[in-house]
Write a protein that holds these residues in place. Structure first.
Motif, PDB file in Angstrom:
ATOM      1  N   ALA A   1     -27.195  38.172 -45.036  1.00 44.08           N
ATOM      2  CA  ALA A   1     -28.292  39.508 -45.306  1.00 44.08           C
ATOM      3  C   ALA A   1     -28.239  38.664 -46.932  1.00 44.08           C
ATOM      4  O   ALA A   1     -29.312  38.693 -47.456  1.00 44.08           O
ATOM      5  CB  ALA A   1     -27.766  40.763 -45.658  1.00 44.08           C
ATOM      6  N   ASN A   2     -27.465  38.400 -47.144  1.00 44.64           N
ATOM      7  CA  ASN A   2     -27.093  38.072 -49.320  1.00 44.64           C
ATOM      8  C   ASN A   2     -27.556  36.995 -49.124  1.00 44.64           C
ATOM      9  O   ASN A   2     -28.114  35.754 -49.829  1.00 44.64           O
ATOM     10  CB  ASN A   2     -25.778  37.833 -49.324  1.00 44.64           C
ATOM     11  CG  ASN A   2     -25.193  38.804 -50.065  1.00 44.64           C
ATOM     12  OD1 ASN A   2     -25.999  40.062 -49.831  1.00 44.64           O
ATOM     13  ND2 ASN A   2     -23.984  39.127 -50.522  1.00 44.64           N
ATOM     14  N   TYR A   3     -27.634  36.029 -48.320  1.00 45.46           N
ATOM     15  CA  TYR A   3     -28.570  34.706 -47.769  1.00 45.46           C
ATOM     16  C   TYR A   3     -29.856  34.301 -48.041  1.00 45.46           C
ATOM     17  O   TYR A   3     -30.156  33.899 -49.009  1.00 45.46           O
ATOM     18  CB  TYR A   3     -28.043  34.047 -46.556  1.00 45.46           C
ATOM     19  CG  TYR A   3     -28.611  32.342 -46.211  1.00 45.46           C
ATOM     20  CD1 TYR A   3     -28.619  30.881 -47.239  1.00 45.46           C
ATOM     21  CD2 TYR A   3     -29.745  32.291 -45.775  1.00 45.46           C
ATOM     22  CE1 TYR A   3     -28.466  30.700 -47.334  1.00 45.46           C
ATOM     23  CE2 TYR A   3     -30.574  30.892 -45.812  1.00 45.46           C
ATOM     24  CZ  TYR A   3     -29.907  30.145 -45.842  1.00 45.46           C
ATOM     25  OH  TYR A   3     -30.484  28.911 -45.600  1.00 45.46           O
ATOM     26  N   LYS A   4     -30.231  35.372 -47.346  1.00 47.81           N
ATOM     27  CA  LYS A   4     -32.332  35.154 -47.541  1.00 47.81           C
ATOM     28  C   LYS A   4     -32.204  36.128 -48.750  1.00 47.81           C
ATOM     29  O   LYS A   4     -33.337  36.096 -49.001  1.00 47.81           O
ATOM     30  CB  LYS A   4     -31.957  36.943 -45.945  1.00 47.81           C
ATOM     31  CG  LYS A   4     -32.143  36.010 -44.977  1.00 47.81           C
ATOM     32  CD  LYS A   4     -32.019  36.659 -43.463  1.00 47.81           C
ATOM     33  CE  LYS A   4     -32.067  35.761 -42.515  1.00 47.81           C
ATOM     34  NZ  LYS A   4     -32.201  36.978 -41.160  1.00 47.81           N
ATOM     35  N   LYS A   5     -31.228  37.344 -49.136  1.00 43.07           N
ATOM     36  CA  LYS A   5     -32.046  38.137 -50.291  1.00 43.07           C
ATOM     37  C   LYS A   5     -32.067  36.875 -51.321  1.00 43.07           C
ATOM     38  O   LYS A   5     -32.668  36.863 -52.019  1.00 43.07           O
ATOM     39  CB  LYS A   5     -31.122  38.687 -50.900  1.00 43.07           C
ATOM     40  CG  LYS A   5     -31.039  39.782 -52.455  1.00 43.07           C
ATOM     41  CD  LYS A   5     -30.375  41.043 -52.353  1.00 43.07           C
ATOM     42  CE  LYS A   5     -28.982  40.541 -52.737  1.00 43.07           C
ATOM     43  NZ  LYS A   5     -27.606  41.008 -52.649  1.00 43.07           N
ATOM     44  N   ILE A   6     -31.158  35.994 -51.380  1.00 42.18           N
ATOM     45  CA  ILE A   6     -31.069  35.307 -52.699  1.00 42.18           C
ATOM     46  C   ILE A   6     -31.715  33.641 -52.260  1.00 42.18           C
ATOM     47  O   ILE A   6     -33.016  33.727 -53.887  1.00 42.18           O
ATOM     48  CB  ILE A   6     -29.880  34.473 -52.824  1.00 42.18           C
ATOM     49  CG1 ILE A   6     -29.272  33.397 -54.181  1.00 42.18           C
ATOM     50  CG2 ILE A   6     -28.834  33.063 -51.843  1.00 42.18           C
ATOM     51  CD1 ILE A   6     -27.661  33.155 -54.807  1.00 42.18           C
ATOM     52  N   LEU A   7     -32.106  33.820 -51.178  1.00 39.49           N
ATOM     53  CA  LEU A   7     -33.532  32.932 -50.557  1.00 39.49           C
ATOM     54  C   LEU A   7     -34.215  33.307 -51.463  1.00 39.49           C
ATOM     55  O   LEU A   7     -35.269  32.364 -52.629  1.00 39.49           O
ATOM     56  CB  LEU A   7     -33.692  32.302 -49.547  1.00 39.49           C
ATOM     57  CG  LEU A   7     -32.159  31.572 -48.667  1.00 39.49           C
ATOM     58  CD1 LEU A   7     -32.643  31.596 -47.371  1.00 39.49           C
ATOM     59  CD2 LEU A   7     -32.554  29.691 -49.592  1.00 39.49           C
ATOM     60  N   GLU A   8     -34.756  34.972 -51.087  1.00 35.32           N
ATOM     61  CA  GLU A   8     -36.073  35.595 -52.026  1.00 35.32           C
ATOM     62  C   GLU A   8     -36.241  35.613 -53.194  1.00 35.32           C
ATOM     63  O   GLU A   8     -37.077  34.859 -54.591  1.00 35.32           O
ATOM     64  CB  GLU A   8     -36.184  36.503 -51.328  1.00 35.32           C
ATOM     65  CG  GLU A   8     -36.553  36.590 -50.052  1.00 35.32           C
ATOM     66  CD  GLU A   8     -36.756  38.159 -49.089  1.00 35.32           C
ATOM     67  OE1 GLU A   8     -37.350  38.794 -49.896  1.00 35.32           O
ATOM     68  OE2 GLU A   8     -37.042  37.825 -48.428  1.00 35.32           O
TER      69      GLU A   8
END
Length: 89
Positions: free
Chosen positions: A76-83
């Motif tokens: 979840a944090n991975y996808k958030k930081i990519l965005e």
């Protein structure tokens, strides 16, 4: 040569997990991304700077390892930081 000062306080504020967070994977990725962006801008002006290119490749590899770690442990944090950082489209 003047160094661009990276606004770490802004990165801490945007990416921290708790109020005193300054070393989590998300914050480290944010700082590395800012440094990578600065160096890529630097190379558009200084094409023959091979020494800094070595440093850039080390920064990219370190960020890649942190992103791999984050994708395995907290997707979840991975996808958030990519965005948020606008990387890996």
């Amino acid at each position: 040569m003047t160094k661009k000062i990276i606004n770490k306080e802004k990165i801490f504020k945007d990416l921290k997990n708790h109020p005193k967070d300054v070393g989590s994977s998300e914050v480290q990725i944010g700082i590395l991304t800012e440094r990578i962006r600065y160096l890529t801008e630097h190379f558009s002006k200084n094409k023959k700077d091979k020494h800094s290119y070595t440093g850039l490749s080390k920064l990219v590899n370190r960020r890649k390892k942190l992103l791999d770690y984050l994708s395995k442990n907290n997707t979840a944090n991975y996808k958030k930081i990519l965005e948020k950082l606008n990387i890996r489209k």
